[in-house]
Enzyme design. Structure first.
Site, mmCIF file in Angstrom:
data_model
loop_
_atom_site.group_PDB
_atom_site.id
_atom_site.type_symbol
_atom_site.label_atom_id
_atom_site.label_comp_id
_atom_site.label_asym_id
_atom_site.label_seq_id
_atom_site.Cartn_x
_atom_site.Cartn_y
_atom_site.Cartn_z
ATOM 1 N N TYR A 59 0.854 -1.187 0.000
ATOM 2 C CA TYR A 59 0.000 0.000 0.000
ATOM 3 C C TYR A 59 0.889 1.237 0.000
ATOM 4 O O TYR A 59 1.530 1.563 1.004
ATOM 5 C CB TYR A 59 -0.899 0.023 1.241
ATOM 6 C CG TYR A 59 -1.959 -1.050 1.307
ATOM 7 C CD1 TYR A 59 -2.303 -1.807 0.203
ATOM 8 C CD2 TYR A 59 -2.630 -1.302 2.498
ATOM 9 C CE1 TYR A 59 -3.280 -2.787 0.271
ATOM 10 C CE2 TYR A 59 -3.616 -2.279 2.585
ATOM 11 C CZ TYR A 59 -3.938 -3.018 1.463
ATOM 12 O OH TYR A 59 -4.908 -3.986 1.543
ATOM 13 N N ARG A 214 -16.307 0.039 -1.062
ATOM 14 C CA ARG A 214 -15.451 1.199 -1.377
ATOM 15 C C ARG A 214 -16.244 2.504 -1.367
ATOM 16 O O ARG A 214 -15.993 3.396 -2.162
ATOM 17 C CB ARG A 214 -14.738 0.980 -2.708
ATOM 18 C CG ARG A 214 -13.874 -0.269 -2.685
ATOM 19 C CD ARG A 214 -13.458 -0.748 -4.055
ATOM 20 N NE ARG A 214 -12.692 -1.987 -3.926
ATOM 21 C CZ ARG A 214 -13.224 -3.192 -3.809
ATOM 22 N NH1 ARG A 214 -14.540 -3.328 -3.839
ATOM 23 N NH2 ARG A 214 -12.482 -4.257 -3.665
ATOM 24 N N GLY A 215 -17.194 2.567 -0.469
ATOM 25 C CA GLY A 215 -18.008 3.771 -0.325
ATOM 26 C C GLY A 215 -19.260 3.775 -1.167
ATOM 27 O O GLY A 215 -20.143 4.626 -0.979
ATOM 28 N N SER A 218 -22.259 3.310 1.023
ATOM 29 C CA SER A 218 -22.126 4.007 2.307
ATOM 30 C C SER A 218 -23.265 4.990 2.545
ATOM 31 O O SER A 218 -23.483 5.443 3.667
ATOM 32 C CB SER A 218 -20.805 4.764 2.359
ATOM 33 O OG SER A 218 -20.803 5.834 1.416
#
Length: 341
Positions: A59, A214-215, A218
């Protein structure tokens, strides 16, 4: 202060808080992040009782591990002592940020671990796993190398990531496996047919990433949002054109249920994942990818949400298992997912 319940990461793993913190977005793939706020969010998570911190050595080419290391060094000693590190390794990168496969050779496994221990500033990694299997190296060899690290005290527990049922069985026949990390959410439910029954049978825990896709689910993502070029979602099939429109229609259906319960869409989606553990006889720990304290606080609120049978039936009707439009990853990345085979 809320007291978080704990769950075991399988028969061979540690007990961890019922939610884990996925730290990837603090360094990579989701646009710019604020370093100060990221560290404050990790501190807030530890203070709230979150114990599991998940990262990958690739990452932002080690940046995320160093960020977690800095957060751990600056956290109160009591919080540091309870923190558990979960590290993925094996992805090969280049200086331009490109991806060039996976390396699961035993010598490479031990090399990756040496660098991760240094960047994290810890004397052991709690759960260590290859991010995707190396097609040129049998999983038995990769897992065997991690088992060597366990024997020497550098790693506490062996994990897997994005692998299918056959690979799980082969790995478990080689050494005790504590946990499988894999995507699981209302709109990513492929693991229910074979993978969840397999881990339940073998006593392997699950850390579920992508619980908010990944949102996307959400409740905060809008149709007119413009994504940066370095944001993974700008290439993700589920965020493109008609796919995005169809998926956000699902979110609006879910919002009606959340509104009736007086909670947020994100809390409903996370609570749904939490509810699947007992339903599938598995220990499932959702990883929340909060990058700010506000989003973390919202996610923690999911622990106070109770979904009864009527709620779960309503959610199932609003967001059926195969309702998502678009694949989880671009086609080139899907080829590396043993869990899809």
């Amino acid at each position: 202060m809320r007291t978080l319940p704990t769950l075991p990461l399988g028969h061979h793993g540690p007990r961890t808080s019922a939610l884990g913190l996925g730290c990837m977005g603090m360094s990579a793939l989701y646009g710019e992040a604020d370093r100060t706020e990221s560290i404050a969010t990790i501190h807030a998570a530890l203070e709230a009782g979150v114990t599991l911190l998940d990262t990958g050595d690739f990452y932002a080419m080690g940046h995320n591990e160093m960020l977690i290391g800095e957060a751990l060094r600056s956290a109160p000693a009591a919080h540091r002592e309870h923190a558990l590190t979960s590290v993925k390794f094996g992805a090969l990168r280049d200086p331009d940020g490109g991806w060039s496969g996976y390396d699961g050779r035993p010598a490479a496994v031990k090399n990756f671990a040496a660098y991760s221990l240094q960047r994290l500033g810890v004397d052991h990694i709690d759960v260590y796993r290859i991010a995707r299997i190396d097609p040129d190296v049998p999983i038995e060899e990769t897992v065997g190398a991690i088992a060597d690290l366990v024997e020497k005290g550098h790693v506490r527990h062996i994990g897997l990531s994005e692998v299918g049922a056959d690979t799980i069985r082969r790995a478990a026949a080689t050494a005790p496996i504590s946990d499988l990390q894999i995507e699981y959410s209302l709109i990513s439910r492929g693991i229910e047919a074979q993978i969840l029954p397999t881990v339940a049978e073998l006593g392997i825990g699950v850390t579920a990433y992508g619980v908010l896709s990944r949102g996307l689910i959400s409740g905060h993502f809008t149709r007119d949002r413009r994504l940066a070029a370095n944001d993974f979602r700008s290439m993700s099939p589920r965020f493109q054109g008609e796919n995005l429109d169809r998926n956000l229609d699902l979110v609006e259906a879910l919002r009606k249920i959340a509104d009736r319960k007086g909670v947020s869409v994100a809390q409903t989606a996370i609570a749904w994942v939490l509810a699947q553990g007992p339903r599938h006889d598995a220990a499932i720990v959702p990883l929340v990818g909060a990058r700010t304290r506000a989003r973390l606080d919202e996610a923690l609120g999911a622990l106070d949400v109770t979904l009864d049978d009527a709620d779960l039936a309503a959610i199932e009707a609003a967001v059926p298992a195969d309702a998502a439009a678009g694949a989880r990853y671009p086609e080139a990345q899907m080829a590396h997912l043993d869990s899809e085979h």
